[in-house]
Motif scaffolding. Structure first.
Motif, PDB file in Angstrom:
ATOM      1  N   GLN A  11       0.822  -1.216   0.000  1.00 38.44           N
ATOM      2  CA  GLN A  11       0.000   0.000   0.000  1.00 38.44           C
ATOM      3  C   GLN A  11       0.857   1.268   0.000  1.00 38.44           C
ATOM      4  O   GLN A  11       0.728   2.148   0.869  1.00 38.44           O
ATOM      5  N   LEU A  12       1.757   1.317  -0.982  1.00 35.75           N
ATOM      6  CA  LEU A  12       2.676   2.446  -1.081  1.00 35.75           C
ATOM      7  C   LEU A  12       2.047   3.587  -1.875  1.00 35.75           C
ATOM      8  O   LEU A  12       1.193   3.347  -2.726  1.00 35.75           O
ATOM      9  N   GLY A  13       2.473   4.808  -1.583  1.00 36.61           N
ATOM     10  CA  GLY A  13       2.071   5.954  -2.395  1.00 36.61           C
ATOM     11  C   GLY A  13       3.009   6.068  -3.593  1.00 36.61           C
ATOM     12  O   GLY A  13       4.196   5.796  -3.472  1.00 36.61           O
ATOM     13  N   VAL A  14       2.462   6.436  -4.746  1.00 33.63           N
ATOM     14  CA  VAL A  14       3.305   6.649  -5.924  1.00 33.63           C
ATOM     15  C   VAL A  14       3.503   8.156  -6.090  1.00 33.63           C
ATOM     16  O   VAL A  14       2.602   8.868  -6.505  1.00 33.63           O
ATOM     17  N   ALA A  15       4.712   8.629  -5.755  1.00 27.15           N
ATOM     18  CA  ALA A  15       4.991  10.068  -5.802  1.00 27.15           C
ATOM     19  C   ALA A  15       5.499  10.495  -7.170  1.00 27.15           C
ATOM     20  O   ALA A  15       5.327  11.632  -7.574  1.00 27.15           O
ATOM     21  N   ALA A  16       6.154   9.564  -7.871  1.00 26.50           N
ATOM     22  CA  ALA A  16       6.677   9.871  -9.218  1.00 26.50           C
ATOM     23  C   ALA A  16       6.895   8.576  -9.983  1.00 26.50           C
ATOM     24  O   ALA A  16       7.079   7.512  -9.382  1.00 26.50           O
ATOM     25  N   THR A  63      22.542   4.257 -11.426  1.00 22.75           N
ATOM     26  CA  THR A  63      22.768   2.884 -10.971  1.00 22.75           C
ATOM     27  C   THR A  63      21.723   1.937 -11.564  1.00 22.75           C
ATOM     28  O   THR A  63      21.755   0.745 -11.315  1.00 22.75           O
ATOM     29  N   ASP A  64      20.787   2.497 -12.332  1.00 23.66           N
ATOM     30  CA  ASP A  64      19.740   1.726 -13.001  1.00 23.66           C
ATOM     31  C   ASP A  64      18.856   0.949 -12.018  1.00 23.66           C
ATOM     32  O   ASP A  64      18.573  -0.227 -12.199  1.00 23.66           O
ATOM     33  N   LEU A  65      18.448   1.634 -10.949  1.00 17.35           N
ATOM     34  CA  LEU A  65      17.570   0.999  -9.967  1.00 17.35           C
ATOM     35  C   LEU A  65      16.133   0.984 -10.483  1.00 17.35           C
ATOM     36  O   LEU A  65      15.745   1.809 -11.308  1.00 17.35           O
ATOM     37  N   ALA A  66      15.325   0.037  -9.966  1.00 20.51           N
ATOM     38  CA  ALA A  66      13.929  -0.060 -10.410  1.00 20.51           C
ATOM     39  C   ALA A  66      13.067   0.997  -9.740  1.00 20.51           C
ATOM     40  O   ALA A  66      12.201   1.598 -10.374  1.00 20.51           O
ATOM     41  N   ALA A  67      13.298   1.235  -8.435  1.00 22.01           N
ATOM     42  CA  ALA A  67      12.444   2.173  -7.708  1.00 22.01           C
ATOM     43  C   ALA A  67      13.106   2.590  -6.395  1.00 22.01           C
ATOM     44  O   ALA A  67      13.957   1.885  -5.871  1.00 22.01           O
ATOM     45  N   ILE A  68      12.662   3.751  -5.882  1.00 24.74           N
ATOM     46  CA  ILE A  68      13.087   4.217  -4.561  1.00 24.74           C
ATOM     47  C   ILE A  68      11.857   4.184  -3.655  1.00 24.74           C
ATOM     48  O   ILE A  68      10.787   4.671  -4.046  1.00 24.74           O
ATOM     49  N   GLY A  88      12.259   9.595 -15.423  1.00 19.70           N
ATOM     50  CA  GLY A  88      11.541   8.322 -15.425  1.00 19.70           C
ATOM     51  C   GLY A  88      11.898   7.430 -14.243  1.00 19.70           C
ATOM     52  O   GLY A  88      11.985   6.214 -14.360  1.00 19.70           O
ATOM     53  N   ILE A  89      12.123   8.053 -13.077  1.00 17.80           N
ATOM     54  CA  ILE A  89      12.470   7.296 -11.873  1.00 17.80           C
ATOM     55  C   ILE A  89      11.235   7.153 -10.982  1.00 17.80           C
ATOM     56  O   ILE A  89      10.518   8.123 -10.724  1.00 17.80           O
ATOM     57  N   VAL A  90      10.991   5.933 -10.490  1.00 17.83           N
ATOM     58  CA  VAL A  90       9.838   5.670  -9.630  1.00 17.83           C
ATOM     59  C   VAL A  90      10.197   6.028  -8.183  1.00 17.83           C
ATOM     60  O   VAL A  90      11.185   5.532  -7.640  1.00 17.83           O
ATOM     61  N   ILE A  91       9.390   6.916  -7.582  1.00 19.43           N
ATOM     62  CA  ILE A  91       9.547   7.211  -6.154  1.00 19.43           C
ATOM     63  C   ILE A  91       8.252   6.828  -5.441  1.00 19.43           C
ATOM     64  O   ILE A  91       7.164   7.293  -5.790  1.00 19.43           O
TER      65      ILE A  91
END
Lengths: 113, 152
Positions: A11-16, A63-68, A88-91
């Motif tokens: 149940q995370l919030g999608v900030a970006a 670093t090509d991470l999927a999400a923070i 295009g980074i998921v926060i």
């Protein structure tokens, strides 16, 4: 596991980065030290942190991470979000503590690199 | 900014000390160009990490600096030359965990003492020269087609 599935299970919030939620998460890493993340997190990792300033976007991108996932109810500032959207980074955000987030990710089968 | 011929792409950047807003832009640009010319993603990642660590060192420690990326067909060379305090004991600075970054930098998660070791780990050739009171020069080379993957 896809980012979108982790978002709904925790149940995370999608900030970006709404458009990138279909990407797979390959592993996980937790640290507030940026060089540790650059040195040890694998490509495609989800990164759990309490840092919310704009430099986390460059770290995730380079670093090509999927999400923070920013834990403990901390909200990133508008600069961070604008930069994340443009790169295009998921926060993701959550009121859960870092400890709790990592435990739940591990429970979903997301392990260290 | 860019000059293109058949042999090498050269990218030049000016870095400004303490400019955390622009921090990482040079490394991001280098990464983008490497992606556009189709370099392997694991190789790009190593170049991007070492470039960012070196770029951040200039932002954190120096007054200003110049960053240059030379992208050849088989390798990329990145050189950073800064005007800054310099490093009095390079051997000590290369040790994991050693840092001279001030507290406000550490609160941002920088200054973990991992930057130089990360650069060494991610590159095939790493050189550092420094003069106290004048500045530091770092030069790093990453091969585009490594036979073995370094650092993993």
């Amino acid at each position: 596991m896809k980012i979108s599935e982790v978002v709904s299970r925790l149940q995370l919030g999608v900030a970006a980065g709404n458009e990138q939620l279909g990407r797979d998460i390959d592993s996980g890493y937790v640290s507030d030290l940026l060089s540790n993340v650059m040195g040890h997190a694998g490509a495609g990792a989800v990164w759990v942190t309490m840092q919310a300033h704009q430099n986390i976007v460059a770290v995730a991108s380079l670093t090509d991470l999927a999400a923070i996932i920013i834990a403990d109810g901390i909200m990133p500032d508008p600069h961070t979000l604008a930069k994340a959207e443009s790169e295009g980074i998921v926060i993701l955000t959550t009121p859960l503590s870092g400890y709790e987030v990592v435990g739940r990710l591990y429970g979903l089968g997301i392990t260290g690199p | 900014m860019e000059s293109l011929n058949t042999q090498v792409i050269v990218l030049n950047f000016e870095l400004k000390g303490s400019d955390f807003e622009a921090a990482g832009e040079a490394s991001s640009k280098i990464k983008l160009v490497l992606q556009q010319i189709g370099i392997r993603s694991d190789v790009i990642r190593r170049i991007a990490i070492s470039a960012y660590e070196a770029e951040m060192n200039v932002i954190i420690h120096a007054y200003r600096g110049k960053m240059k990326a030379e992208i050849f067909s088989d390798h990329t060379k990145i050189t950073l030359k800064d005007e800054g305090p310099g490093i009095s004991d390079i051997k000590l600075a290369m040790q994991e965990g050693y840092s001279t970054a001030p507290d406000y930098i550490r609160e941002m998660g920088f200054g973990a003492g991992m930057g130089l070791p990360n650069m060494v780990r991610c590159t095939d050739k790493f050189d550092i020269e420094s003069s106290v009171g004048i500045g530091t020069t770092i030069s790093m080379t990453v091969c585009h087609n490594p036979l073995t993957i370094v650092g993993q």
